[in-house]
Design a protein around this motif. Structure first.
Motif, short mmCIF file in Angstrom:
data_model
loop_
_atom_site.label_atom_id
_atom_site.label_comp_id
_atom_site.label_asym_id
_atom_site.label_seq_id
_atom_site.Cartn_x
_atom_site.Cartn_y
_atom_site.Cartn_z
N TYR A 145 0.78 -1.14 0.02
CA TYR A 145 -0.05 0.05 -0.03
C TYR A 145 0.72 1.10 -0.02
CZ TYR A 145 -3.31 3.28 1.14
OH TYR A 145 -4.30 4.78 0.90
N LYS A 146 1.77 1.34 1.00
CA LYS A 146 2.84 2.34 0.90
C LYS A 146 3.52 2.62 -0.43
CE LYS A 146 2.71 3.51 5.50
NZ LYS A 146 1.93 4.71 5.85
N LEU A 147 4.04 1.76 -1.13
CA LEU A 147 4.69 1.67 -2.11
C LEU A 147 3.61 1.95 -3.62
CD1 LEU A 147 6.91 -1.67 -2.22
CD2 LEU A 147 7.50 0.85 -2.18
N GLN A 148 2.42 1.58 -3.27
CA GLN A 148 1.29 2.02 -4.28
C GLN A 148 1.06 3.45 -4.21
OE1 GLN A 148 -1.94 -0.32 -3.53
NE2 GLN A 148 -3.15 0.29 -5.21
N ASP A 149 0.95 4.10 -2.95
CA ASP A 149 0.87 5.33 -2.85
C ASP A 149 2.00 6.22 -3.32
OD1 ASP A 149 -0.91 7.31 -1.54
OD2 ASP A 149 0.41 7.50 0.14
N ILE A 150 3.23 5.85 -3.05
CA ILE A 150 4.51 6.57 -3.65
C ILE A 150 4.49 6.62 -5.00
CG2 ILE A 150 6.91 6.44 -3.71
CD1 ILE A 150 6.92 5.31 -0.78
N SER A 151 4.12 5.42 -5.80
CA SER A 151 4.00 5.30 -7.15
C SER A 151 2.94 6.39 -7.80
CB SER A 151 3.68 3.85 -7.60
OG SER A 151 4.88 2.92 -7.26
N ALA A 152 1.99 6.36 -7.08
CA ALA A 152 0.89 7.03 -7.72
C ALA A 152 1.21 8.63 -7.50
CB ALA A 152 -0.53 6.77 -7.00
N LYS A 153 1.57 8.89 -6.39
CA LYS A 153 1.87 10.49 -6.17
C LYS A 153 3.19 10.93 -6.83
CE LYS A 153 -0.08 10.68 -1.53
NZ LYS A 153 0.04 10.85 -0.12
N GLY A 154 4.15 10.00 -7.10
CA GLY A 154 5.41 10.40 -7.71
C GLY A 154 4.95 10.19 -9.28
N ALA A 155 4.30 9.48 -9.73
CA ALA A 155 3.79 9.76 -11.16
C ALA A 155 3.23 10.90 -11.57
CB ALA A 155 3.02 8.43 -11.71
N TYR A 156 2.11 11.24 -10.50
CA TYR A 156 1.42 12.61 -10.57
C TYR A 156 2.17 13.64 -10.47
CZ TYR A 156 -1.45 16.27 -8.84
OH TYR A 156 -2.08 17.78 -8.52
N ILE A 157 3.36 13.95 -9.60
CA ILE A 157 4.15 14.84 -9.71
C ILE A 157 5.17 14.93 -10.99
CG2 ILE A 157 6.12 15.80 -8.29
CD1 ILE A 157 5.12 14.73 -5.99
N LEU A 158 5.42 13.82 -11.61
CA LEU A 158 6.42 13.80 -12.62
C LEU A 158 5.60 14.13 -13.83
CD1 LEU A 158 9.12 13.11 -13.50
CD2 LEU A 158 8.48 10.70 -13.77
N LEU A 159 4.41 13.61 -14.01
CA LEU A 159 3.52 14.20 -15.16
C LEU A 159 3.28 15.67 -15.13
CD1 LEU A 159 1.19 11.11 -15.43
CD2 LEU A 159 3.05 11.79 -16.91
N GLY A 160 3.01 16.12 -14.00
CA GLY A 160 2.71 17.59 -13.83
C GLY A 160 3.95 18.25 -14.06
N LEU A 161 5.08 17.84 -13.89
CA LEU A 161 6.45 18.63 -13.98
C LEU A 161 6.50 18.58 -15.66
CD1 LEU A 161 8.56 17.37 -11.54
CD2 LEU A 161 7.65 19.55 -11.46
N VAL A 162 6.23 17.67 -16.36
CA VAL A 162 6.47 17.61 -17.70
C VAL A 162 5.42 18.60 -18.43
CG1 VAL A 162 7.89 15.68 -17.66
CG2 VAL A 162 5.28 15.41 -18.23
N GLY A 163 4.48 19.00 -17.72
CA GLY A 163 3.49 19.89 -18.29
C GLY A 163 2.06 19.37 -18.69
N MET A 164 1.93 18.04 -18.16
CA MET A 164 0.54 17.32 -18.54
C MET A 164 -0.45 17.60 -17.37
SD MET A 164 1.79 13.64 -19.60
CE MET A 164 0.46 13.18 -20.56
N ASP A 165 -1.77 17.74 -18.02
CA ASP A 165 -2.85 18.28 -17.07
C ASP A 165 -3.38 16.77 -16.43
OD1 ASP A 165 -4.91 19.27 -15.84
OD2 ASP A 165 -6.31 19.38 -17.79
N VAL A 166 -2.99 16.57 -15.18
CA VAL A 166 -3.35 15.38 -14.58
C VAL A 166 -3.97 15.81 -13.12
CG1 VAL A 166 -0.98 15.35 -13.44
CG2 VAL A 166 -2.09 13.20 -13.93
N ASP A 167 -4.56 14.70 -12.72
CA ASP A 167 -5.16 14.52 -11.43
C ASP A 167 -5.10 13.34 -10.82
OD1 ASP A 167 -7.02 15.67 -9.44
OD2 ASP A 167 -8.64 14.66 -10.16
N LEU A 168 -5.17 13.32 -9.57
CA LEU A 168 -4.86 12.03 -8.69
C LEU A 168 -6.07 12.19 -7.67
CD1 LEU A 168 -3.07 9.64 -7.77
CD2 LEU A 168 -1.94 11.33 -6.36
N THR A 169 -6.61 10.98 -7.70
CA THR A 169 -7.63 10.57 -6.81
C THR A 169 -7.64 9.30 -6.24
OG1 THR A 169 -9.23 11.69 -8.18
CG2 THR A 169 -10.26 10.39 -6.40
N GLY A 170 -6.95 9.19 -4.94
CA GLY A 170 -6.56 7.86 -4.32
C GLY A 170 -5.39 7.17 -5.13
#
Length: 193
Positions: free
Chosen positions: A58-83
């Motif tokens: 669960y912790k790794l799943q959370d890190i993967s989701a949040k990390g991908a959300y931040i990374l996609l946002g940094l490259v300029g993509m319009d992204v949203d994270l829910t859970g």
């Protein structure tokens, strides 16, 4: 008793039996060479208890989701994270990517821990270098898994089928190559310190 039927207890019993059989057949003279491979098989041949596995996953799943959300946002993509669901928008159209338990990176983490222990034992002379290499397997595995989830988010814009099925597994295999090279870089740095 119920504790004797636990899979970790059974794994320890199988491992100690294996150790005893090798000792019986080869004797103590060979054990100075065989103790590490036997302990390696015993340690990494175990299954992890479901309670501990679910917490870490669960912790790794959370890190993967949040990390991908931040990374996609940094490259300029319009992204949203829910859970654990990433929603990547393209021209107002949402493309969802569920970061499931299988995408947590637990398999990659265990693989890099096993690889790190073997590489440290064979390649590095001092204890601090060995421990550092094994510990560095955790951030390398987590970082590469974040990159994998982010790349699946980008690929889901092309075709939503890329985020599931056989292609999903193929992307995981492709990301193992740069992960291994990054881990070799860590080994090279530690060797030259």
């Amino acid at each position: 008793p119920a504790t004797l039927q636990h899979h970790i207890t059974r794994g320890f019993a199988v491992g100690s039996t294996f150790f005893g059989l090798v000792l019986l057949v080869t004797g103590w003279a060979w054990m100075k060479w065989l103790w590490f491979p036997i302990c390696y098989v015993i340690a990494f041949g175990q299954t992890i208890s479901e309670r501990f596995l679910s917490i870490v996953t669960y912790k790794l799943q959370d890190i993967s989701a949040k990390g991908a959300y931040i990374l996609l946002g940094l490259v300029g993509m319009d992204v949203d994270l829910t859970g654990h669901v990433l929603t990547v928008f393209q021209d107002g159209n949402p493309h969802q990517l569920n970061v499931a338990e299988a995408c947590s990176g637990m398999r990659m983490l265990v693989a890099f821990m096993a690889l790190g222990v073997a590489m440290a034992y064979v390649s590095l002379p001092t204890l601090w270098q060995r421990v550092t290499l094994v510990v560095m397997g955790v951030p390398v595995a987590v970082f590469v898994n974040v990159l994998r989830v982010a790349s699946l988010g980008v690929l889901s814009l092309v075709d939503s089928e890329f985020a599931a099925g056989e292609f999903h597994h193929f992307i995981g295999l492709v990301w193992l190559v740069p992960a291994f090279l990054l881990y070799l870089l860590v080994l090279w740095i530690l060797t030259n310190l």
